[in-house]
Design an enzyme around this catalytic site. Structure first.
Site, PDB file in Angstrom:
ATOM      1  N   ASP A   6      -3.093   1.170   4.841  1.00 54.09           N
ATOM      2  CA  ASP A   6      -3.675   2.366   4.228  1.00 54.09           C
ATOM      3  C   ASP A   6      -2.650   3.482   4.106  1.00 54.09           C
ATOM      4  O   ASP A   6      -2.598   4.183   3.083  1.00 54.09           O
ATOM      5  CB  ASP A   6      -4.896   2.827   5.009  1.00 54.09           C
TER       6      ASP A   6
ATOM      7  N   LEU B 266     -16.345   0.721   3.677  1.00 53.50           N
ATOM      8  CA  LEU B 266     -15.615   0.091   2.579  1.00 53.50           C
ATOM      9  C   LEU B 266     -15.892   0.897   1.321  1.00 53.50           C
ATOM     10  O   LEU B 266     -17.056   1.161   0.989  1.00 53.50           O
ATOM     11  CB  LEU B 266     -16.059  -1.360   2.400  1.00 53.50           C
TER      12      LEU B 266
ATOM     13  N   TYR C  46      10.131   2.722   8.142  1.00 52.90           N
ATOM     14  CA  TYR C  46       9.601   2.338   9.450  1.00 52.90           C
ATOM     15  C   TYR C  46      10.555   1.348  10.117  1.00 52.90           C
ATOM     16  O   TYR C  46      11.187   0.526   9.449  1.00 52.90           O
ATOM     17  CB  TYR C  46       8.233   1.692   9.268  1.00 52.90           C
TER      18      TYR C  46
END
Length: 255
Positions: free
Chosen positions: A105, A13, A96
């Site tokens: 991400d 993280l 997409y």
């Protein structure tokens, strides 16, 4: 108006506290923690921070790790918001087939790269590369549409796959060289050149599609390993996902 950006990857993280949720806002503090240690944040790195007023994060890990991070945020009076890819965000169009299935991400990195390039006056199409546990190689056209991209294993996954599927390949990581003469160098060179080749192929595809030489932006914890072996010009950006989170937050606040 302080802003906390959080990037949860496959192993770590990363977080950054900015003075405001907008591009180029001064960085006040930043840090990183392995996922197995996120329960230490509230009593550790975050204990002395000025409470953020806004938070936005992206995560490739599952809901369980997001809940653990939200528990650590309970020391502040701030709501947790997580990016989910959509059909359009911050001026970028998602091509997409099922926009929400694009990894958060990748979506955040694409937005960060697009705005970074435009802010620098570079109006070319973009190839955006993230090199981490997995590698993604994504394309954006001149109109700001994400056309699609490639996903391939990172160095570690490639080596583990070969070790588990091939007898006698339990060897240490080697060096990248043009003509490897030992197995360690052969494995490391093969993985590196596979990634470099995927990037070069995507640059070629985008060049032919747009009729313009693309710009390539690379990021990710292992990006520096790829730098000497790339066959196309590129810019290495350390915190592209934080750039993207800042852009998304700024556009959401303005709307």
């Amino acid at each position: 108006m302080t802003f906390l950006a959080i990037d949860i990857g496959n192993t770590r993280l990363k977080w950054a506290l900015h003075s405001a949720p907008q591009r180029n806002a001064p960085l006040l503090a930043q840090g990183a923690e392995f996922l197995e240690n996120v329960d230490r944040l509230a009593d550790g790195d975050w204990a002395g921070l000025a409470p953020p007023t806004h938070m936005l994060g992206c995560a490739v890990a599952g809901d369980a790790i997001k809940r653990r991070v939200e528990e650590q945020m309970e020391l502040w009076d701030v709501s947790a918001h997580w990016v989910v890819a959509s059909s359009a965000e911050a001026g970028l169009i998602n091509g997409y087939d099922y926009p929400a299935r694009l990894g958060a991400d990748r979506w955040v990195a694409l937005i960060g790269a697009w705005h970074r390039s435009r802010a620098q006056g570079d109006l070319r199409p973009l190839v955006v590369v993230m090199v981490g546990t997995a590698v993604t190689v994504d394309a954006i056209d001149l109109q700001g549409k994400f056309l699609g991209g490639l996903i391939l294993p990172g160095h570690g996954i490639m080596l583990r796959a070969l070790e588990s599927g091939t007898a006698g390949l339990h060897v240490p990581t080697g060096n990248v060289c043009e003509f490897p003469t030992n197995t360690s160098d052969a494995l490391t060179s093969g993985g590196t050149y596979a990634i470099a080749g995927a990037v070069a192929r995507m640059v070629q595809h985008l060049r032919e599609h747009c009729g313009v030489e693309p710009r390539c932006i690379m990021t990710g914890g292992a990006g520096w390993k790829m730098a000497p072996s790339m066959s196309v010009p590129f810019e290495l950006v350390d915190n592209l996902l934080f750039d993207g989170l800042l852009e998304i937050a700024a556009h959401r606040n303005a709307s």
